[in-house]
Scaffold this motif. Structure first.
Motif, short mmCIF file in Angstrom:
data_model
loop_
_atom_site.label_atom_id
_atom_site.label_comp_id
_atom_site.label_asym_id
_atom_site.label_seq_id
_atom_site.Cartn_x
_atom_site.Cartn_y
_atom_site.Cartn_z
N GLY A 92 0.80 -1.22 0.00
CA GLY A 92 0.00 0.00 0.00
C GLY A 92 0.83 1.26 0.00
O GLY A 92 0.28 2.36 -0.02
N LYS A 93 2.16 1.15 -0.01
CA LYS A 93 3.02 2.33 0.03
C LYS A 93 3.15 2.96 -1.34
O LYS A 93 3.13 2.28 -2.36
N VAL A 94 3.29 4.30 -1.35
CA VAL A 94 3.44 5.06 -2.59
C VAL A 94 4.92 5.15 -2.94
O VAL A 94 5.72 5.63 -2.13
N ARG A 95 5.28 4.68 -4.12
CA ARG A 95 6.68 4.77 -4.57
C ARG A 95 6.99 6.18 -5.06
O ARG A 95 8.05 6.73 -4.77
N TRP A 96 6.08 6.76 -5.84
CA TRP A 96 6.21 8.15 -6.27
C TRP A 96 4.83 8.68 -6.64
O TRP A 96 3.90 7.91 -6.84
N THR A 328 -10.70 4.81 -3.49
CA THR A 328 -9.88 3.76 -2.90
C THR A 328 -9.40 2.77 -3.94
O THR A 328 -10.06 2.54 -4.95
N LEU A 329 -8.22 2.18 -3.66
CA LEU A 329 -7.75 1.01 -4.41
C LEU A 329 -7.98 -0.23 -3.56
O LEU A 329 -7.67 -0.24 -2.37
N VAL A 330 -8.52 -1.26 -4.16
CA VAL A 330 -8.76 -2.52 -3.46
C VAL A 330 -7.96 -3.61 -4.16
O VAL A 330 -8.01 -3.74 -5.39
N VAL A 331 -7.22 -4.40 -3.40
CA VAL A 331 -6.42 -5.49 -3.94
C VAL A 331 -7.04 -6.82 -3.51
O VAL A 331 -7.28 -7.05 -2.32
N LEU A 332 -7.31 -7.68 -4.49
CA LEU A 332 -7.76 -9.05 -4.23
C LEU A 332 -6.56 -9.96 -4.39
O LEU A 332 -6.03 -10.14 -5.49
N GLY A 333 -6.10 -10.55 -3.28
CA GLY A 333 -4.94 -11.42 -3.31
C GLY A 333 -5.27 -12.82 -3.77
O GLY A 333 -6.43 -13.20 -3.91
N ALA A 334 -4.22 -13.59 -4.01
CA ALA A 334 -4.40 -14.97 -4.47
C ALA A 334 -5.10 -15.82 -3.43
O ALA A 334 -5.71 -16.85 -3.77
N ASP A 335 -5.06 -15.42 -2.15
CA ASP A 335 -5.72 -16.17 -1.09
C ASP A 335 -7.15 -15.74 -0.85
O ASP A 335 -7.81 -16.21 0.08
N THR A 339 -7.74 -6.14 0.57
CA THR A 339 -7.13 -5.04 1.29
C THR A 339 -7.39 -3.75 0.53
O THR A 339 -7.49 -3.75 -0.70
N ALA A 340 -7.49 -2.64 1.27
CA ALA A 340 -7.78 -1.35 0.65
C ALA A 340 -6.72 -0.34 1.05
O ALA A 340 -6.15 -0.40 2.15
N SER A 341 -6.42 0.58 0.16
CA SER A 341 -5.49 1.67 0.47
C SER A 341 -5.99 2.95 -0.19
O SER A 341 -6.54 2.91 -1.30
N ARG A 342 -5.81 4.07 0.52
CA ARG A 342 -6.24 5.36 -0.01
C ARG A 342 -5.09 6.03 -0.76
O ARG A 342 -3.92 5.84 -0.44
N ILE A 343 -5.44 6.83 -1.73
CA ILE A 343 -4.49 7.54 -2.56
C ILE A 343 -4.59 9.03 -2.25
O ILE A 343 -5.65 9.55 -1.92
#
Length: 353
Positions: A92-96, A328-335, A339-343
Motif C-alpha cells: 500500500g506504500k506510494v513509490r512516487w 480507494t484502491l482494493v487489492v484481491l490477493g491470491a488467497d 485489502t484497501a489503500s487510499r491515494i
C-alpha cells in the motif's frame, strides 16, 4: 564578570520577545489553518494501469486532488490537480506521485507500461512517464515524431498489445507507432487502416464497459451468475452454470443488490479460484461492499466496505487483481483476501505520503 554578561542576556531576551509575535502569527496562519482544514478531495480516475519495477508490481493510478489543505499549500500548490501515483499493491506504500495537470476537468488513461516507461493518453495528448521515479520523459508536442502535429485528445491514442507498441493519430491523419520503452513516434503502414477507424480524435472516446455484470465467464468454460432468491425473498445468490446449462449453487451466502465484478467478460478472481461480488452492505444499508467467494467451497474469504462500487479492475503481472473505486484502491490477493489503500495523502507541505 557577571556585569559583563548581563547586557548580553538582556539582548537575547529582547530578541526572543521580538521574535515571539511573528512566530505566533506563523503558527496561527499556517499551522492552525492546516490543523482545522479538511483533507483535499480525492477522486480516483478509471484509467489505472500496472507496471513492474525491480521485480515488484506497481499500480499506476491517475487521480484528482482538489483543494489544498491549509494556507501554506494554498500559497504553494495548485488548487486543482490531476496526478499519477505509483503504489505497491503488496504494502500500500506510494513509490512516487507526480502532478500531470492543473486543470479542473482533465483525465488520463494508462495505455501500457514497459520496463522503463509508462504511456498515458491524456486530454493534453500523449504523456510518457519514467516508471522508476515518476518524472515526465515527454508529453504533447514534446514527443519526438509527433511535435506540433500532436492531437490533444485521449481518443487519438491506443495500445497495440500484439506488437507491444503505442499507436497515435496526428493532426494530418497519419498513424504513428511508438514501441514500448522508446520515445520516438514513427509512421507505420502495418494495420494503419484498422487503427485509422479505431482512433477517433473528432469524436468522444467510447465509454469503456463497467466493472460489474450479472454474469461472467470462468476459465473452465462455465460461467457464474447472480440470481434472485426463490419466493421473492430479498437478496441474490451465486450460481455456477455448467456447459450443459445446469445451475449449481456456490455456497449459501446472500447478497443484496449483487453483481459479479469483471475484467472484460471474465470474473475477477477466477484465476485464484474465487469470484468477487459487489453488493449493498445489508438489506437496509445501501452503502457499497465487496466480498470474495471461494468457487470450491462457497465460503466468503474476504469482505470489505468501500465508498462506491468498483469502476475498473485490472490483473497484476505478478498475480492478483486491483480495483478502483471512487476514492480507494482494493487489492484481491491470491488467497481471496481483500485489502484497501487510499491515494493522495499529503504532509504539511503538500508532499505525497
Amino acid at each position: 564578570m557577571y556585569r559583563t554578561q548581563k547586557p548580553s542576556i538582556r539582548r537575547r531576551a529582547g530578541l526572543s520577545l521580538l521574535l515571539l509575535p511573528p512566530l505566533l502569527f506563523c503558527f496561527l496562519f499556517f499551522g492552525l489553518s492546516y490543523l482545522v482544514a479538511p483533507e483535499p478531495d480525492i477522486t480516483v480516475q478509471t484509467g489505472i494501469g500496472s507496471a513492474t519495477v525491480d521485480g515488484r508490481d506497481l499500480v499506476l493510478v491517475p487521480y484528482e486532488r482538489h483543494g489544498p489543505r491549509g494556507m501554506f499549500q494554498l500559497m504553494t500548490e495548485d488548487m486543482f490537480q490531476v496526478r499519477l501515483a505509483a503504489t505497491d499493491p503488496a504494502t500500500g506504500k506510494v513509490r512516487w506521485d507526480t502532478q500531470l495537470s492543473d486543470r479542473l476537468v482533465w483525465e488520463a488513461t494508462v495505455l501500457a507500461a514497459g520496463q522503463r516507461y509508462a504511456y498515458l493518453a491524456t486530454d493534453s495528448g500523449l504523456a510518457i512517464v519514467d516508471i522508476r521515479d515518476g518524472s515526465i520523459a515527454a508529453r504533447g508536442d514534446g514527443v519526438a515524431g509527433l511535435g506540433g502535429s500532436f492531437v490533444a485528445k485521449r481518443s487519438a491514442y491506443g495500445y497495440d498489445a500484439r506488437r507491444h507498441r503505442v499507436v497515435a493519430m496526428n493532426a494530418d491523419g497519419t498513424i504513428l507507432a511508438i514501441p514500448l520503452d522508446t520515445l520516438v513516434a514513427k509512421p507505420t503502414e502495418e494495420d494503419a487502416t484498422t487503427w485509422a477507424s479505431t482512433l477517433a480524435p473528432d469524436r468522444a472516446r467510447i465509454t469503456s464497459p463497467g466493472a460489474t455484470a450479472s454474469q461472467a465467464t470462468l476459465g473452465s468454460g462455465e460461467r457464474v451468475e447472480v440470481r434472485a432468491r426463490p419466493a421473492g425473498a430479498p437478496g441474490r445468490v451465486l450460481v455456477r452454470v455448467t456447459a450443459d446449462g445446469r445451475a449449481i449453487p456456490i455456497g449459501g451466502a446472500v447478497f443484496q443488490q449483487a453483481a459479479v465484478v469483471v475484467d472484460g467478460p471474465r470474473a475477477v478472481g477466477d484465476g485464484a479460484g474465487s469470484v468477487l461480488v459487489a453488493h449493498n452492505r445489508s438489506v437496509n444499508d445501501t452503502g457499497a461492499a465487496l466480498s470474495a467467494v471461494s468457487l470450491a467451497t462457497g465460503a466468503v474469504t474476504g469482505s470489505l466496505t468501500v465508498d462506491s462500487a468498483p469502476a475498473k479492475a485490472i490483473a497484476l503481472p505478478g498475480g492478483g487483481t486491483v480495483l478502483a473505486t471512487r476514492e480507494t484502491l482494493v487489492v484481491l490477493g491470491a488467497d481471496g483476501h481483500l485489502t484497501a489503500s487510499r491515494i493522495g495523502a499529503t504532509d504539511f507541505f503538500g508532499n505525497p505520503t
